[in-house]
Design a protein around this motif. Structure first.
Motif, short mmCIF file in Angstrom:
data_model
loop_
_atom_site.label_atom_id
_atom_site.label_comp_id
_atom_site.label_asym_id
_atom_site.label_seq_id
_atom_site.Cartn_x
_atom_site.Cartn_y
_atom_site.Cartn_z
N PRO A 158 0.78 -1.23 0.00
CA PRO A 158 0.00 0.00 0.00
C PRO A 158 0.82 1.29 0.00
CG PRO A 158 0.10 -0.88 2.21
CD PRO A 158 0.80 -1.88 1.31
N ALA A 159 2.13 1.19 -0.02
CA ALA A 159 2.98 2.38 0.08
C ALA A 159 2.63 3.41 -1.00
CB ALA A 159 4.44 2.00 -0.01
N LYS A 160 2.59 4.66 -0.56
CA LYS A 160 2.33 5.77 -1.48
C LYS A 160 3.60 6.55 -1.77
CE LYS A 160 -2.29 5.57 -1.19
NZ LYS A 160 -3.21 5.34 -2.24
N ILE A 161 4.58 6.46 -0.85
CA ILE A 161 5.84 7.20 -1.01
C ILE A 161 6.99 6.21 -1.00
CG2 ILE A 161 7.35 8.95 0.00
CD1 ILE A 161 4.79 10.14 1.32
N LEU A 162 7.75 6.18 -2.09
CA LEU A 162 8.86 5.25 -2.24
C LEU A 162 10.17 6.01 -2.39
CD1 LEU A 162 7.42 2.81 -4.94
CD2 LEU A 162 7.20 2.66 -2.47
N SER A 163 11.24 5.31 -2.08
CA SER A 163 12.57 5.83 -2.33
C SER A 163 13.26 4.84 -3.28
CB SER A 163 13.33 5.96 -1.01
OG SER A 163 14.50 6.71 -1.21
N SER A 164 14.52 5.02 -3.55
CA SER A 164 15.22 4.19 -4.53
C SER A 164 15.31 2.73 -4.09
CB SER A 164 16.62 4.73 -4.79
OG SER A 164 17.38 4.70 -3.59
N ASN A 165 15.18 1.83 -5.04
CA ASN A 165 15.36 0.38 -4.88
C ASN A 165 14.42 -0.27 -3.87
OD1 ASN A 165 17.55 0.06 -6.75
ND2 ASN A 165 18.83 1.12 -5.25
N CYS A 166 13.31 0.35 -3.52
CA CYS A 166 12.39 -0.21 -2.52
C CYS A 166 11.97 -1.63 -2.84
CB CYS A 166 11.14 0.66 -2.40
SG CYS A 166 11.41 2.14 -1.45
N TYR A 167 11.58 -1.89 -4.08
CA TYR A 167 11.07 -3.20 -4.46
C TYR A 167 12.06 -3.99 -5.33
CZ TYR A 167 6.52 -1.11 -3.17
OH TYR A 167 5.48 -0.50 -2.52
N ASN A 168 13.31 -3.57 -5.35
CA ASN A 168 14.33 -4.19 -6.19
C ASN A 168 14.45 -5.69 -5.93
OD1 ASN A 168 16.58 -4.76 -7.72
ND2 ASN A 168 17.92 -3.28 -6.73
N HIS A 169 14.12 -6.51 -6.91
CA HIS A 169 14.21 -7.97 -6.83
C HIS A 169 13.42 -8.57 -5.67
CE1 HIS A 169 17.14 -8.42 -10.06
NE2 HIS A 169 17.74 -7.34 -9.57
N MET A 170 12.38 -7.90 -5.25
CA MET A 170 11.61 -8.32 -4.08
C MET A 170 11.08 -9.75 -4.21
SD MET A 170 8.47 -6.25 -2.37
CE MET A 170 7.75 -6.70 -0.82
N PHE A 171 10.64 -10.14 -5.42
CA PHE A 171 10.07 -11.47 -5.64
C PHE A 171 10.87 -12.27 -6.66
CE2 PHE A 171 6.50 -8.70 -4.38
CZ PHE A 171 6.12 -9.35 -3.22
N SER A 172 12.10 -11.91 -6.89
CA SER A 172 12.94 -12.61 -7.86
C SER A 172 13.07 -14.09 -7.49
CB SER A 172 14.33 -11.96 -7.88
OG SER A 172 15.17 -12.61 -8.78
N GLY A 173 12.83 -14.97 -8.45
CA GLY A 173 12.97 -16.40 -8.21
C GLY A 173 11.80 -17.03 -7.47
N CYS A 174 10.71 -16.30 -7.28
CA CYS A 174 9.51 -16.86 -6.64
C CYS A 174 8.70 -17.57 -7.72
CB CYS A 174 8.69 -15.77 -5.97
SG CYS A 174 9.49 -15.01 -4.54
N SER A 175 9.09 -18.78 -8.03
CA SER A 175 8.56 -19.50 -9.18
C SER A 175 7.10 -19.93 -9.06
CB SER A 175 9.45 -20.71 -9.48
OG SER A 175 9.58 -21.52 -8.34
N LYS A 176 6.51 -19.95 -7.85
CA LYS A 176 5.11 -20.35 -7.68
C LYS A 176 4.18 -19.16 -7.44
CE LYS A 176 5.91 -25.03 -6.14
NZ LYS A 176 5.73 -26.02 -5.09
#
Length: 187
Positions: A158-176
């Motif tokens: 739900p974040a409305k204010i982000l800074s750099s790289n907040c979601y960087n690769h957050m779900f990388s490799g989550c194959s399911k």
């Protein structure tokens, strides 16, 4: 449960009855003998962490974590708006291949790298915690769930204010992963 790394700025205590508490040191190992046995953890961070100075648990067996994770770095203030420190949860459960359920992460404002790599490679994690934060500092969710191969649903973001790289690769490799969150951020 074994404590692999312990930040020099992090004081941790554990209890098996939530009454009598003991200092938890690097390489402390706690064996839970029966299904349903519990260990309670609490602590505080005195200063900011860094990527070279973090706390990390290793768990074997089938482990479900519960409770307010703020108790690990600020046991004296479990308020949702309690100030978090930089790197407070960095790699906290990384590589815990037995962790199936994550603890609560109720903070609404995050500092830099707060939850960076927190559940990295937790291959048995099936449920992600709610992430109610609305203001994110840089890299706070970076690689948080990377390689969580049993995770099927992403938490709402739900974040409305982000800074750099907040979601960087957050779900990388989550194959399911079968659902993805909406990204309502405007800043």
């Amino acid at each position: 449960i074994e404590l692999n790394e312990l930040s020099t700025n992090h004081t941790l205590e554990y209890s098996t009855d939530s009454i009598e508490w003991h200092n938890m040191l690097k390489a402390t190992s706690i064996t839970l003998k029966n299904n349903g046995d519990k260990v309670y953890l609490r602590g505080y961070l005195s200063d900011n962490n860094s990527t070279e100075d973090y706390t990390n648990f290793e768990m074997t067996g089938k482990i479900a974590a519960s409770g307010n994770c703020n108790a690990l770095w600020n046991k004296n203030n479990l308020n949702l708006n309690a100030p978090l420190k930089k790197y407070c949860g960095y790699k906290l459960f990384a590589d815990c291949k037995s962790l199936t359920t994550a603890p609560d992460l109720p903070a609404t404002t995050l500092e830099e790298h707060c939850y960076d790599s927190m559940f990295y490679n937790c291959t048995s994690l099936t449920t992600a915690p709610d992430l109610p934060a609305t203001t994110l500092a840089s890299s706070c969710y970076r690689t948080m769930f990377s390689y969580c191969k049993s995770l099927t649903e992403a938490p709402e973001l739900p974040a409305k204010i982000l800074s750099s790289n907040c979601y960087n690769h957050m779900f990388s490799g989550c194959s399911k992963l079968t659902t993805t969150p909406e990204l309502p951020a405007t800043t």
